[in-house]
Write an enzyme that holds these catalytic residues in place. Sequence first.
Site, PDB file in Angstrom:
ATOM      1  N   CYS A   1      68.709  23.198 -48.427  1.00  0.00           N
ATOM      2  CA  CYS A   1      67.654  22.588 -49.239  1.00  0.00           C
ATOM      3  C   CYS A   1      67.672  23.174 -50.654  1.00  0.00           C
ATOM      4  O   CYS A   1      68.628  22.988 -51.388  1.00  0.00           O
ATOM      5  CB  CYS A   1      66.310  22.788 -48.542  1.00  0.00           C
ATOM      6  SG  CYS A   1      65.055  21.663 -49.154  1.00  0.00           S
ATOM      7  N   TYR A   2      66.642  23.928 -51.034  1.00  0.00           N
ATOM      8  CA  TYR A   2      66.642  24.564 -52.354  1.00  0.00           C
ATOM      9  C   TYR A   2      67.920  25.375 -52.550  1.00  0.00           C
ATOM     10  O   TYR A   2      68.541  25.361 -53.613  1.00  0.00           O
ATOM     11  CB  TYR A   2      65.415  25.472 -52.489  1.00  0.00           C
ATOM     12  CG  TYR A   2      65.318  26.207 -53.815  1.00  0.00           C
ATOM     13  CD1 TYR A   2      64.713  25.607 -54.910  1.00  0.00           C
ATOM     14  CD2 TYR A   2      65.843  27.488 -53.972  1.00  0.00           C
ATOM     15  CE1 TYR A   2      64.629  26.273 -56.138  1.00  0.00           C
ATOM     16  CE2 TYR A   2      65.761  28.159 -55.182  1.00  0.00           C
ATOM     17  CZ  TYR A   2      65.158  27.555 -56.261  1.00  0.00           C
ATOM     18  OH  TYR A   2      65.067  28.215 -57.464  1.00  0.00           O
TER      19      TYR A   2
ATOM     20  N   GLU B   1      67.749  23.809 -39.273  1.00  0.00           N
ATOM     21  CA  GLU B   1      67.070  24.762 -38.390  1.00  0.00           C
ATOM     22  C   GLU B   1      65.900  24.151 -37.629  1.00  0.00           C
ATOM     23  O   GLU B   1      65.448  24.730 -36.643  1.00  0.00           O
ATOM     24  CB  GLU B   1      66.596  25.988 -39.202  1.00  0.00           C
ATOM     25  CG  GLU B   1      65.460  25.741 -40.203  1.00  0.00           C
ATOM     26  CD  GLU B   1      65.932  25.220 -41.560  1.00  0.00           C
ATOM     27  OE1 GLU B   1      67.076  24.725 -41.652  1.00  0.00           O
ATOM     28  OE2 GLU B   1      65.141  25.267 -42.520  1.00  0.00           O
TER      29      GLU B   1
ATOM     30  N   GLY C   1      63.062  26.607 -50.454  1.00  0.00           N
ATOM     31  CA  GLY C   1      61.983  27.245 -51.206  1.00  0.00           C
ATOM     32  C   GLY C   1      61.150  26.191 -51.900  1.00  0.00           C
ATOM     33  O   GLY C   1      61.572  25.031 -52.010  1.00  0.00           O
TER      34      GLY C   1
ATOM     35  N   HIS D   1      67.244  20.258 -43.407  1.00  0.00           N
ATOM     36  CA  HIS D   1      66.983  21.500 -42.681  1.00  0.00           C
ATOM     37  C   HIS D   1      67.606  21.455 -41.281  1.00  0.00           C
ATOM     38  O   HIS D   1      67.011  20.892 -40.371  1.00  0.00           O
ATOM     39  CB  HIS D   1      65.476  21.725 -42.547  1.00  0.00           C
ATOM     40  CG  HIS D   1      64.827  22.033 -43.859  1.00  0.00           C
ATOM     41  ND1 HIS D   1      64.750  23.312 -44.352  1.00  0.00           N
ATOM     42  CD2 HIS D   1      64.254  21.225 -44.781  1.00  0.00           C
ATOM     43  CE1 HIS D   1      64.146  23.292 -45.532  1.00  0.00           C
ATOM     44  NE2 HIS D   1      63.839  22.038 -45.816  1.00  0.00           N
TER      45      HIS D   1
ATOM     46  N   LYS E   1      60.078  37.738 -31.332  1.00  0.00           N
ATOM     47  CA  LYS E   1      59.322  37.765 -30.073  1.00  0.00           C
ATOM     48  C   LYS E   1      60.171  37.357 -28.865  1.00  0.00           C
ATOM     49  O   LYS E   1      60.118  38.003 -27.821  1.00  0.00           O
ATOM     50  CB  LYS E   1      58.128  36.805 -30.202  1.00  0.00           C
ATOM     51  CG  LYS E   1      57.071  37.001 -29.149  1.00  0.00           C
ATOM     52  CD  LYS E   1      56.193  38.155 -29.531  1.00  0.00           C
ATOM     53  CE  LYS E   1      55.022  38.379 -28.654  1.00  0.00           C
ATOM     54  NZ  LYS E   1      54.175  39.458 -29.217  1.00  0.00           N
TER      55      LYS E   1
ATOM     56  N   SER F   1      48.995  48.795 -25.070  1.00  0.00           N
ATOM     57  CA  SER F   1      47.882  47.860 -24.879  1.00  0.00           C
ATOM     58  C   SER F   1      48.103  46.996 -23.650  1.00  0.00           C
ATOM     59  O   SER F   1      47.192  46.337 -23.171  1.00  0.00           O
ATOM     60  CB  SER F   1      47.762  46.965 -26.111  1.00  0.00           C
ATOM     61  OG  SER F   1      48.881  46.096 -26.172  1.00  0.00           O
ATOM     62  N   GLY F   2      49.363  46.966 -23.176  1.00  0.00           N
ATOM     63  CA  GLY F   2      49.671  46.048 -22.084  1.00  0.00           C
ATOM     64  C   GLY F   2      50.189  44.719 -22.612  1.00  0.00           C
ATOM     65  O   GLY F   2      50.630  43.871 -21.855  1.00  0.00           O
ATOM     66  N   GLY F   3      50.156  44.533 -23.940  1.00  0.00           N
ATOM     67  CA  GLY F   3      50.753  43.355 -24.547  1.00  0.00           C
ATOM     68  C   GLY F   3      52.274  43.463 -24.495  1.00  0.00           C
ATOM     69  O   GLY F   3      52.811  44.521 -24.164  1.00  0.00           O
ATOM     70  N   VAL F   4      52.952  42.350 -24.815  1.00  0.00           N
ATOM     71  CA  VAL F   4      54.412  42.310 -24.665  1.00  0.00           C
ATOM     72  C   VAL F   4      55.091  43.392 -25.516  1.00  0.00           C
ATOM     73  O   VAL F   4      55.938  44.146 -25.025  1.00  0.00           O
ATOM     74  CB  VAL F   4      54.963  40.922 -25.087  1.00  0.00           C
ATOM     75  CG1 VAL F   4      56.463  40.863 -24.873  1.00  0.00           C
ATOM     76  CG2 VAL F   4      54.265  39.828 -24.320  1.00  0.00           C
ATOM     77  N   ASP F   5      54.714  43.489 -26.778  1.00  0.00           N
ATOM     78  CA  ASP F   5      55.450  44.382 -27.684  1.00  0.00           C
ATOM     79  C   ASP F   5      55.307  45.852 -27.283  1.00  0.00           C
ATOM     80  O   ASP F   5      56.295  46.573 -27.195  1.00  0.00           O
ATOM     81  CB  ASP F   5      54.986  44.195 -29.130  1.00  0.00           C
ATOM     82  CG  ASP F   5      55.122  42.751 -29.577  1.00  0.00           C
ATOM     83  OD1 ASP F   5      55.908  42.017 -28.945  1.00  0.00           O
ATOM     84  OD2 ASP F   5      54.445  42.347 -30.541  1.00  0.00           O
ATOM     85  N   SER F   6      54.073  46.288 -27.049  1.00  0.00           N
ATOM     86  CA  SER F   6      53.929  47.711 -26.719  1.00  0.00           C
ATOM     87  C   SER F   6      54.514  48.006 -25.340  1.00  0.00           C
ATOM     88  O   SER F   6      55.041  49.090 -25.105  1.00  0.00           O
ATOM     89  CB  SER F   6      52.478  48.174 -26.841  1.00  0.00           C
ATOM     90  OG  SER F   6      51.673  47.634 -25.829  1.00  0.00           O
ATOM     91  N   SER F   7      54.488  47.051 -24.430  1.00  0.00           N
ATOM     92  CA  SER F   7      55.063  47.274 -23.100  1.00  0.00           C
ATOM     93  C   SER F   7      56.577  47.439 -23.171  1.00  0.00           C
ATOM     94  O   SER F   7      57.155  48.335 -22.557  1.00  0.00           O
ATOM     95  CB  SER F   7      54.742  46.105 -22.165  1.00  0.00           C
ATOM     96  OG  SER F   7      53.359  46.037 -21.941  1.00  0.00           O
TER      97      SER F   7
END
Length: 510
Positions: free
Chosen positions: A82-83, A171, A55, A169, A366, A223-229
Amino acid sequence: MKNQRVLILDFGGQYNQLIARRVREWNVYCEVAPYTIPIAEIQKRDPIGIIFTGGPNSVTEKGAPSVDPALLELGIPVLGLCYGCQLMAKLCGGEVGSAPVKEFGKTLAQFDRSSPLFRDLPQEGAVWMSHNDYIRRLPEGFRSVAQTADCPVAAMENPERRLFGMQYHPEVNHTENGLQMLRGFLFDVCGARGDWTMGSYASQAIEEVRQKVGGGKVLLALSGGVDSSVCAALLSQAIGEQLTCIFVDTGLMRKDEGDEVERAFKTMPIRFVRVSAADHFLGKLGGVTDPELKRRIIGEEFIRVFEQEAKKIGAVDYLAQGTIYPDVIESGAGDAATIKSHHNVGGLPDTIGFKAIIEPLRLLFKDEVRTLGTELGLPDYLVWRQPFPGPGLAVRVLGEITEEKLAILREADAIFREEVAKAGLERSIGQYFAVLTDMRSVGVMGDGRTYDYTLALRAVNTTDFMTADWVRLPYEVLDRTSIRIVNEVGRINRIVYDVTSKPPATIEWE
Ligand code: XMP
């Protein structure tokens, strides 16, 4: 079966979502919660481990973000980063102060391999540091298990209490073996089994949707985008024809895109409606050159067309949205009860009466959405689709939009995408596309003078879309693309490559 879960307490650091993704890369389910979450709520969630993130504050400031020290007495393993590491030290009675030498960036560290964090790892390696403060005195019962030249406590542990901390970090990729160090905490300390897979997620999510929806009707703007598909594919397996997907084809999509979307969803046992509204949108956009006005018109018309189609379907019970976990986290406190404006279309109508929203992807990142899409049998061209702006090619044809300019851009953009794919770079570049500028210049072709458009090519890499770096595409790829476009698409006689990052430029040109 319930998945094991890790709780990540967010202290406002810039890598917090990345920590969550890393944990999930080990097939361990995790949730991000604000550091203010009450202890009773933490116990209710029954985590196998807790991670305190980094943070921007200093634990030495008055009123700095903190937690109830009782949290460290629950017997649940905690890893502070870290923090979070400094906070743990302070809460356990150690001393944190301004470091005589501040460390930023890659730093060489030595590790004690008897710690579960570093077992089987090299004794020395680079870690990513970013701190002004340091742990001046360890709390009682703790020992230092990693050091750098300027930081005597780069990592600490109290194995009896199962409390661990890293000043750096793990990550970020710059930390060598950082993922393995997280693994040590998750599996060796917390007893993770790695039971979070997209296969198990799919069956769980399908069951949940069935229970929630019952015999009700669901509407989804596709929409044809990844998420809505992926959302549509999941819902189709859960509730079949109770789902209606409305796909508004604005005529502003890339080459063949509308047909590709139709091809993928026509075969599913759902009600799929493709609304071909290209003429309508082009009509509304006639003579418009201002980018913001273009966006507004498209957003408003989209809602109008969607509403008209929805009315034909009649009453629906639920509206489905492809909201994903980063949206949930960003909307605060992991509570996405409010209706988010749709990623791709900018605000769906609330005039269509529905009881509730369903968001079957709201726990996924994603990359997980993509894995799930493949698991559900979606074709690669949908699963690996790059981000595409809701207003589509309207913001990539600069100035006035005409049918002819759209056609030129579609062909040029398709060639660019083909050449990137041929070079095997398709999945390693975040976003790449062509832009038809409104500028014309003089050229020579054969023996004749030409006076035609300049086309721009753009390729960027980005992790958060707030900043982006232009991609150093190989010259050969640019060369082949340029030669092919000029030869195969008419009306373009000059091609330029966009070498600006964001900021100061944006990713799109309008
Ligand atoms: P900019 O151009 O702002 O783009 O750097 C950042 C990301 O957002 C996408 N983008 C949009 N997406 N509606 C969308 O759904 C829009 O109006 C819009 N404008 C830009 C852009 O493609 C990039 O991924």
